[in-house]
Structures are given as C-alpha cells and as structure tokens.
Design a protein around this motif. Structure first.
Motif, PDB file in Angstrom:
ATOM      1  N   ASN A 247       7.386  60.129 -43.631  1.00  0.00           N
ATOM      2  CA  ASN A 247       7.618  61.351 -42.861  1.00  0.00           C
ATOM      3  C   ASN A 247       7.901  62.469 -43.864  1.00  0.00           C
ATOM      4  OD1 ASN A 247       8.554  63.478 -41.293  1.00  0.00           O
ATOM      5  ND2 ASN A 247       9.713  62.170 -39.894  1.00  0.00           N
ATOM      6  N   TYR A 248       6.942  63.377 -43.999  1.00  0.00           N
ATOM      7  CA  TYR A 248       7.067  64.433 -45.003  1.00  0.00           C
ATOM      8  C   TYR A 248       7.580  65.740 -44.420  1.00  0.00           C
ATOM      9  CZ  TYR A 248       4.489  61.214 -47.976  1.00  0.00           C
ATOM     10  OH  TYR A 248       4.107  60.116 -48.713  1.00  0.00           O
ATOM     11  N   THR A 249       8.219  65.673 -43.248  1.00  0.00           N
ATOM     12  CA  THR A 249       8.827  66.869 -42.690  1.00  0.00           C
ATOM     13  C   THR A 249       9.883  67.412 -43.657  1.00  0.00           C
ATOM     14  OG1 THR A 249       8.524  66.000 -40.455  1.00  0.00           O
ATOM     15  CG2 THR A 249      10.105  67.805 -40.726  1.00  0.00           C
ATOM     16  N   PRO A 250       9.854  68.698 -44.000  1.00  0.00           N
ATOM     17  CA  PRO A 250      10.834  69.255 -44.954  1.00  0.00           C
ATOM     18  C   PRO A 250      12.273  69.010 -44.516  1.00  0.00           C
ATOM     19  CG  PRO A 250       9.072  70.817 -44.544  1.00  0.00           C
ATOM     20  CD  PRO A 250       8.880  69.707 -43.547  1.00  0.00           C
TER      21      PRO A 250
ATOM     22  N   LYS B 136      13.946  66.366 -44.257  1.00  0.00           N
ATOM     23  CA  LYS B 136      14.135  65.218 -43.377  1.00  0.00           C
ATOM     24  C   LYS B 136      14.975  64.177 -44.126  1.00  0.00           C
ATOM     25  CE  LYS B 136      13.082  62.732 -39.645  1.00  0.00           C
ATOM     26  NZ  LYS B 136      13.523  63.108 -38.292  1.00  0.00           N
ATOM     27  N   PRO B 137      16.272  64.028 -43.794  1.00  0.00           N
ATOM     28  CA  PRO B 137      17.137  63.151 -44.589  1.00  0.00           C
ATOM     29  C   PRO B 137      16.910  61.669 -44.343  1.00  0.00           C
ATOM     30  CG  PRO B 137      18.345  64.043 -42.739  1.00  0.00           C
ATOM     31  CD  PRO B 137      16.995  64.706 -42.721  1.00  0.00           C
ATOM     32  N   ASP B 138      16.298  61.299 -43.207  1.00  0.00           N
ATOM     33  CA  ASP B 138      16.157  59.885 -42.877  1.00  0.00           C
ATOM     34  C   ASP B 138      14.718  59.393 -43.006  1.00  0.00           C
ATOM     35  OD1 ASP B 138      15.261  61.417 -40.819  1.00  0.00           O
ATOM     36  OD2 ASP B 138      16.055  60.144 -39.222  1.00  0.00           O
ATOM     37  N   ALA B 139      13.972  59.996 -43.920  1.00  0.00           N
ATOM     38  CA  ALA B 139      12.583  59.566 -44.144  1.00  0.00           C
ATOM     39  C   ALA B 139      12.587  58.336 -45.044  1.00  0.00           C
ATOM     40  CB  ALA B 139      11.779  60.708 -44.768  1.00  0.00           C
ATOM     41  N   TRP B 140      13.072  57.247 -44.500  1.00  0.00           N
ATOM     42  CA  TRP B 140      13.323  56.049 -45.302  1.00  0.00           C
ATOM     43  C   TRP B 140      12.055  55.369 -45.778  1.00  0.00           C
ATOM     44  CZ3 TRP B 140      17.966  55.646 -47.117  1.00  0.00           C
ATOM     45  CH2 TRP B 140      19.031  56.207 -46.409  1.00  0.00           C
ATOM     46  N   CYS B 141      10.949  55.617 -45.129  1.00  0.00           N
ATOM     47  CA  CYS B 141       9.720  54.934 -45.529  1.00  0.00           C
ATOM     48  C   CYS B 141       8.877  55.744 -46.507  1.00  0.00           C
ATOM     49  CB  CYS B 141       8.905  54.573 -44.289  1.00  0.00           C
ATOM     50  SG  CYS B 141       9.678  53.247 -43.324  1.00  0.00           S
ATOM     51  N   ASN B 142       9.419  56.903 -46.946  1.00  0.00           N
ATOM     52  CA  ASN B 142       8.677  57.716 -47.913  1.00  0.00           C
ATOM     53  C   ASN B 142       8.669  57.056 -49.287  1.00  0.00           C
ATOM     54  OD1 ASN B 142       8.605  59.502 -45.792  1.00  0.00           O
ATOM     55  ND2 ASN B 142       9.314  61.261 -46.960  1.00  0.00           N
ATOM     56  N   PRO B 143       7.548  57.181 -50.018  1.00  0.00           N
ATOM     57  CA  PRO B 143       7.521  56.700 -51.401  1.00  0.00           C
ATOM     58  C   PRO B 143       8.579  57.430 -52.223  1.00  0.00           C
ATOM     59  CG  PRO B 143       5.313  57.263 -50.617  1.00  0.00           C
ATOM     60  CD  PRO B 143       6.270  57.778 -49.603  1.00  0.00           C
ATOM     61  N   PRO B 144       9.210  56.773 -53.173  1.00  0.00           N
ATOM     62  CA  PRO B 144       8.953  55.388 -53.608  1.00  0.00           C
ATOM     63  C   PRO B 144       9.916  54.375 -52.983  1.00  0.00           C
ATOM     64  CG  PRO B 144      10.362  56.474 -55.198  1.00  0.00           C
ATOM     65  CD  PRO B 144      10.133  57.479 -54.091  1.00  0.00           C
ATOM     66  N   ARG B 145      10.512  54.716 -51.854  1.00  0.00           N
ATOM     67  CA  ARG B 145      11.524  53.827 -51.275  1.00  0.00           C
ATOM     68  C   ARG B 145      10.915  52.528 -50.758  1.00  0.00           C
ATOM     69  NH1 ARG B 145      14.574  58.574 -47.780  1.00  0.00           N
ATOM     70  NH2 ARG B 145      15.959  59.319 -49.442  1.00  0.00           N
ATOM     71  N   LYS B 146      11.634  51.453 -51.005  1.00  0.00           N
ATOM     72  CA  LYS B 146      11.258  50.149 -50.466  1.00  0.00           C
ATOM     73  C   LYS B 146      12.066  49.929 -49.193  1.00  0.00           C
ATOM     74  CE  LYS B 146      10.015  48.247 -54.961  1.00  0.00           C
ATOM     75  NZ  LYS B 146      10.270  47.185 -55.967  1.00  0.00           N
ATOM     76  N   HIS B 147      11.349  49.742 -48.097  1.00  0.00           N
ATOM     77  CA  HIS B 147      12.030  49.742 -46.802  1.00  0.00           C
ATOM     78  C   HIS B 147      11.363  48.773 -45.843  1.00  0.00           C
ATOM     79  CE1 HIS B 147      14.757  51.657 -43.898  1.00  0.00           C
ATOM     80  NE2 HIS B 147      13.794  51.429 -43.009  1.00  0.00           N
TER      81      HIS B 147
END
Length: 247
Positions: A105-108, A110-121
């Motif tokens: 989720n590349y919404t500016p 956005k604090p809970d974009a847990w699936c954004n790279p490089p996060r492992k989720h």
C-alpha cells in the motif's frame, strides 16, 4: 573437484536455500473472520482452499516473501515473540502454507503498510492468528522459518483452457512445496517445458487433447518428481487428476 562432485555441491546448496532451518524476524496480521471464508481464491490460483486441502492453515505473503508467486505452496513455521501482552502464553508455533499475496500500500503517510517492501510479513487467517496471539493485538512480531510440507494424498493437476492452450494448476505438493519448473508430455510428444502463467498456473500452447499426460515438477530445493500417465487420454478441461505420489 570432479564434475559430479560439483553437481552434488550445487544440489546441496539448492536444498539449503529452499528449506532454511534458521529463524527470521517478521510481523503477522490477520484478515477475515473465524469462518475463514475470505481464504478462497487468491494470487496463487488455488481456488477453493478447503476443497483442495489447505483449509485455514494458510497465509498471504508480502512482496519480500512472495517471490512473484514462486513461493506459492511453500510451508512456514511461525510463532509469536517478544510481546507478552499480546502473545498467547505457551501457544507454541503454527505451520501454514503460502496461498496468497499481501499487496503493498503506497498511500502517502500510511503507517500500517506492513506488506510494503522490504518488510517480511504474513497475513494469516483469523483462526490461525488467534492460535498464537490475542485478537485485539491486530499485529504482532513473529519469528518464522521454512519447513517441509506434509500433505495428505497425491499431487493434484487441475487442467483448464482449450484445445490450443492448456493451463495446469498444481497443488497439494509436499516436500519443499513450491513448484519452480514444470514439464508436460503427451503420449505422442516428447517432454515440453511449460511456462508459468501466474501463481502456480503453468501453460503450454502445444495441442495435447486425446493424449494421456505425464508431468515432471521441480521444486525450489531442486528435487524433481515424475508423474507418468497422470491424466488418461480421455481427460477433460475443468477436471483434476491425482498424481498419487507425493514427497
């Protein structure tokens, strides 16, 4: 070093890379409700996860883990860590199969974009999340590792398409679980390399109707298994055939 020894070393390296006993840090959330109805379909192409034997023991993976769909079918062991207020005491670990993609989720801002790279989720079904953490937690730190998959019954081949385009969904795979290469052979052809369409859907444009079909599947650890005459010469589009053998 002899040539066969080089091949052996390379094969061993592939095994290590596919099934890694080391634990790694990540986070987990959940989606849906306790019924698990939202686990159907998904970016791996499996369809009805209950009918196909995966049930609720599944997760959607973030971009960093999904590997553009090649990780579909892989199994992971997960446990909740370092948050006593949210982790269920002595819950132990769960084992899940990767069956979907958790999109970024590349919404500016956005604090809970847990699936954004490089996060492992891992986005778990609610029933699996609440085996290791309290519902109110919402998100928890976890540790995970790759493990071997243990599946009941044989490898399944669901055939779709038309006489000029054959699409095969491969599921219920044991061992490493994630299929990285597929070959198909009709009773009148040699082995044909299939290309990956999406998820674990593999395709060929070779006309194969009226022929019995055999398959070779190669997993991420380099193991190849052959299924001779898995589908009889009277096979039909829309049907699923059982490869019988499993890892």
């Amino acid at each position: 070093m002899a040539v066969h020894e080089v091949f052996l070393v390379l094969a061993m390296a592939m095994v290590v890379s596919a099934i890694d006993t080391n634990w790694y840090d990540a986070h987990a959330t959940f989606y849906g409700d306790m019924s698990g109805g939202e686990t159907m379909q998904g970016a791996c192409g499996y369809g009805d996860l209950f009918k196909q034997g995966y049930g609720l023991q599944t997760a959607a993976l973030s971009t960093a883990l999904f590997n553009d769909g090649l990780t579909c079918g892989a199994c992971f062991e997960i446990y909740c860590t370092n948050t006593p207020q949210w982790c269920i005491p002595k819950a132990g670990s769960i084992t899940i199969t990767a069956t979907n993609f958790c999109p970024p989720n590349y919404t500016p801002n956005k604090p809970d974009a847990w699936c954004n790279p490089p996060r492992k989720h891992f986005d778990l079904s609610m029933p699996m999340f609440t085996k290791i953490a309290y519902y109110k937690a919402g998100i928890v730190p976890i540790r995970y590792r790759r493990v071997l998959c243990y599946k009941r019954g044989g490898v399944k081949f669901e055939i779709k398409g038309n006489p000029y385009f054959t699409l095969v969904t491969i599921y219920n795979v044991g061992g490493a679980g994630d299929v990285n290469a597929v070959k198909i052979k009709g009773s009148k052809t040699q082995w044909i390399d299939m290309t990956r369409n999406w998820g674990q859907n593999w395709q060929t444009g070779t006309v194969l109707t009226g022929q019995n079909l055999s398959f070779q599947i190669t997993l991420s650890d380099g193991k190849t298994l052959e299924f001779d005459n898995a589908a009889p010469d009277g096979w039909q589009f829309g049907q699923t055939y059982d490869g019988i053998k499993n890892f």
